[in-house]
Design a protein around this motif. Structure first.
Motif, short mmCIF file in Angstrom:
data_model
loop_
_atom_site.label_atom_id
_atom_site.label_comp_id
_atom_site.label_asym_id
_atom_site.label_seq_id
_atom_site.Cartn_x
_atom_site.Cartn_y
_atom_site.Cartn_z
N MET A 26 -5.95 4.83 -5.14
CA MET A 26 -5.83 4.16 -3.77
C MET A 26 -5.66 4.86 -2.41
SD MET A 26 -5.81 0.32 -2.71
CE MET A 26 -6.88 0.03 -3.39
N SER A 27 -5.52 5.30 -2.01
CA SER A 27 -5.42 5.78 -0.47
C SER A 27 -4.00 4.73 -0.08
CB SER A 27 -6.12 6.31 1.08
OG SER A 27 -7.44 6.86 0.58
N GLY A 28 -3.03 5.62 0.55
CA GLY A 28 -2.12 5.57 0.87
C GLY A 28 -1.85 4.80 2.12
N GLN B 88 0.68 -1.21 -0.12
CA GLN B 88 0.33 -0.11 -0.22
C GLN B 88 1.04 1.56 0.32
OE1 GLN B 88 -2.94 -0.11 3.47
NE2 GLN B 88 -3.52 1.38 2.52
N ALA B 89 2.21 1.27 0.49
CA ALA B 89 2.47 2.55 1.09
C ALA B 89 3.39 2.59 0.08
CB ALA B 89 3.37 2.55 2.31
N ASP B 90 3.77 1.77 -0.91
CA ASP B 90 4.80 1.86 -2.23
C ASP B 90 4.29 1.89 -3.21
OD1 ASP B 90 7.16 2.47 0.29
OD2 ASP B 90 6.74 0.77 0.59
N VAL B 91 2.99 1.27 -3.42
CA VAL B 91 2.69 0.95 -4.63
C VAL B 91 1.22 2.34 -4.72
CG1 VAL B 91 1.64 -0.62 -5.79
CG2 VAL B 91 3.24 -1.10 -4.64
N ARG B 92 1.10 2.82 -6.33
CA ARG B 92 0.35 3.39 -6.61
C ARG B 92 -0.53 2.29 -7.15
NH1 ARG B 92 1.64 8.70 -7.26
NH2 ARG B 92 2.89 9.40 -5.35
N TRP B 93 -1.70 2.89 -6.26
CA TRP B 93 -2.90 1.96 -7.50
C TRP B 93 -3.85 2.73 -7.89
CZ3 TRP B 93 -3.39 -3.91 -6.69
CH2 TRP B 93 -2.06 -4.59 -5.62
N PHE B 94 -4.33 1.81 -8.88
CA PHE B 94 -5.75 2.39 -9.23
C PHE B 94 -6.19 2.30 -9.89
CE2 PHE B 94 -1.42 5.48 -9.94
CZ PHE B 94 -2.04 7.23 -9.82
N ASN B 95 -7.84 1.86 -9.64
CA ASN B 95 -8.54 1.17 -9.18
C ASN B 95 -10.16 1.78 -10.50
OD1 ASN B 95 -7.66 -1.57 -8.60
ND2 ASN B 95 -8.09 -0.75 -6.83
N ASP B 96 -10.34 1.47 -11.59
CA ASP B 96 -11.79 2.12 -11.84
C ASP B 96 -11.20 3.34 -12.25
OD1 ASP B 96 -12.98 -0.41 -11.51
OD2 ASP B 96 -14.77 0.36 -10.26
N GLY B 97 -9.77 3.67 -12.45
CA GLY B 97 -9.81 5.25 -11.91
C GLY B 97 -9.18 6.81 -10.97
N VAL C 119 -10.55 0.94 4.44
CA VAL C 119 -11.42 -0.10 3.10
C VAL C 119 -9.79 0.37 2.37
CG1 VAL C 119 -12.90 0.73 1.02
CG2 VAL C 119 -13.41 1.27 3.87
N ALA C 120 -8.86 0.64 2.09
CA ALA C 120 -8.38 0.65 1.00
C ALA C 120 -7.40 -0.69 1.39
CB ALA C 120 -7.15 1.24 0.47
N ARG C 121 -6.97 -1.10 2.42
CA ARG C 121 -6.30 -1.79 3.39
C ARG C 121 -7.00 -3.21 3.39
NH1 ARG C 121 -5.22 0.69 8.01
NH2 ARG C 121 -3.28 1.81 6.43
N ALA C 122 -8.04 -3.48 3.58
CA ALA C 122 -9.30 -3.99 3.91
C ALA C 122 -9.09 -5.23 2.03
CB ALA C 122 -10.69 -4.04 4.16
N HIS D 153 -13.59 1.14 -4.85
CA HIS D 153 -12.78 1.53 -4.97
C HIS D 153 -12.91 2.84 -5.24
CE1 HIS D 153 -10.96 -2.27 -6.52
NE2 HIS D 153 -11.80 -2.50 -7.39
N ARG D 154 -14.32 3.41 -4.94
CA ARG D 154 -14.40 4.88 -4.83
C ARG D 154 -14.66 5.47 -3.39
NH1 ARG D 154 -18.93 3.62 -8.30
NH2 ARG D 154 -20.28 4.21 -5.86
N VAL D 155 -15.11 4.22 -2.41
CA VAL D 155 -14.58 4.79 -0.92
C VAL D 155 -13.26 4.07 -0.43
CG1 VAL D 155 -14.93 4.02 1.31
CG2 VAL D 155 -16.60 4.33 0.09
#
Length: 460
Positions: free
Chosen positions: A103-105, A91-100, A410-413, A401-403
């Motif tokens: 994701m929160s760090g 989470q901390a070291d990756v930039r995730w983009f889901n449905d545009g 939620v991102a961590r879950a 993904h929006r949340v």
């Protein structure tokens, strides 16, 4: 877990890829001799090889897979980091983009290993080759397994070595780890058994990959993952790897194929749902030309549903279930099959153990298969049965993904489930469910991040 051999018997494993190496590692605890054979000339210094064409593309090892590999090969992470690989937080070291949505760090406590497929395979091969009783033979092809007529137990394997006549070697166990080639259908029918029923999904994905030079401090993250969205069925990843490289793979679906010319490759990146990956590529120095690969249909072979199987015949890795690589599940699924195989062999190696292995292996691949197939069915051009459960789940995940763009918990879950470190039910834990159903609380991250078609660059 000690790297030692067991009491007796001879096992032959066909295929020296990640799956075959993991199978051999497990079998070395139970069988006195394990022979691992592969048709390729296995490169001594690493690098891609003909039998694993996908190895030139970016690969992901999920956190759960990393954990299992460390269990089977203690010190693996430290050794590979010493060779230039990276261990980073998912989470901390990756930039995730889901449905545009980005994701929160935050700190997920989910370590991920960033390493190229050839480097990982070469390392595992060296560890497996060092096991007592294990022999790896390259340039050696399995012609067919051999079974006794009465009872159907595997008794040997016919092998063809370079510049030699075919030879039958005695074997108590045969493992088909030949990957996507699916030679097992011919082998089983040749022994008088029916082929396993199959579940098939064609996501119509084409990959194109390119390597770039990586310099310290040039990017705010060590990996970028841009998932395709229903409105923009394109995506890509950029992963840090050994050798001071970025491994970049772009993918398109349903005929929207990334070009293999350098300028077209960058223009395709500009058309992704978010601009960050394209902006990264514009700053990097390319090291290779783009290379394309058409991803075969995803196939799950349901050996657990077969009533008759030869005793001493197992199927492993991609030969059992080949996934849509967009989700990065294949190597971790093989690791989970290795855990299933170890647990079954602890109970014995007879017909009951074979049936139990296929049952447990089906459980191991079932969760990632359902996740990837459910994700594929978001796209209208992917054929498949869209049950009410699938439709509701996809709507829920889209809301999640929006949340997750504004809620680190939620991102961590989501990441814990996506990394196969917890079951999908974790997405419906009361705390997560409340936050998802309540919806985004506002802020820039909560707004739809996918660029509208009018704002996306055109052309390819």
């Amino acid at each position: 877990m000690p790297e030692s051999s067991g009491p007796g018997g001879h096992a032959v494993v066909a295929g020296a890829g990640i799956g075959g190496l993991l199978a051999a590692r497990v079998l070395s605890e139970t069988y006195e001799r394990v022979t691992l054979v592969d048709r390729d000339t296995l490169p001594q210094g690493g690098g891609p090889r003909r039998g694993v064409p996908q190895s030139r593309h970016a690969h992901g090892l999920l956190s759960r897979g990393f954990e299992v590999l460390e269990e089977f090969f203690p010190g693996l992470g430290d050794d590979l980091v010493g060779q230039g690989a990276l261990v980073r937080d998912a989470q901390a070291d990756v930039r995730w983009f889901n449905d545009g949505h980005r994701m929160s760090g935050g700190d997920s406590a989910l370590p991920c290993l960033m390493v190229s497929r050839p480097a990982l395979e070469t390392y595992l091969r060296s560890r497996v080759a060092a096991l007592e009783g294990v022999e790896i033979q390259d340039r050696c092809e399995v012609l067919e397994p051999v079974a006794e007529k009465a009872g159907g137990r595997i008794t040997g394997v016919r092998l063809l070595r370079v510049n030699a006549e075919p030879q039958t070697v005695a074997a108590d166990l045969f493992v088909d780890a030949t990957g996507r080639s699916n030679r097992g259908v011919a082998w089983l029918t040749g022994l008088g058994y029916e082929a396993a029923p199959e579940d098939r999904v064609d996501s119509k994905v084409v990959y194109v990959s390119r390597e770039y030079r990586r310099r310290p401090g040039e990017a705010p993250a060590d990996a970028y993952l841009v998932g395709a969205s229903a409105s923009v069925p394109r995506g890509g990843v950029a992963l840090s790897a050994e050798g001071g490289r970025w491994l970049v793979t772009l993918f398109g679906m349903n005929g929207d194929v990334p070009p293999v010319d350098p300028a077209g490759f960058h223009r395709f990146a500009e058309r992704l749902p978010v601009p960050e990956l394209h902006e990264l590529l514009e700053r990097l120095e390319p090291l290779t030309e783009p290379l394309a690969m058409r991803i075969p249909v995803s196939v799950r072979r349901r050996y657990e549903r077969i009533d008759r199987m030869p005793a001493g015949y197992l199927v492993f890795g991609d030969a059992l279930c080949q996934f849509n690589p967009s989700y990065g599940q294949g190597m971790t699924a093989a690791a989970l099959q290795a855990v299933a195989l170890r647990d079954c062999l602890a109970r014995g190696s007879g017909p009951a153990a074979v049936r139990e292995y296929f049952r447990r292996a089906a459980q191991a691949v079932g969760v990632p298969w359902d996740m990837s197939v459910g994700g594929d069915l978001r796209f209208p051009f992917v054929e498949g049965r869209r049950t009410l459960r699938v439709r509701l789940l996809n709507r829920y995940v889209a809301r999640l993904h929006r949340v997750a763009a504004v809620d680190p918990e939620v991102a961590r879950a989501f990441l814990t489930v996506a990394n196969l470190s917890s079951p999908p039910q974790g997405l419906f834990a009361p705390k997560v469910l409340r936050r998802v159903l309540r919806g985004p609380s506002g802020g820039a991250g909560a707004r739809a991040a996918v660029r509208p078609p009018s704002a996306q660059a055109t052309g390819a």
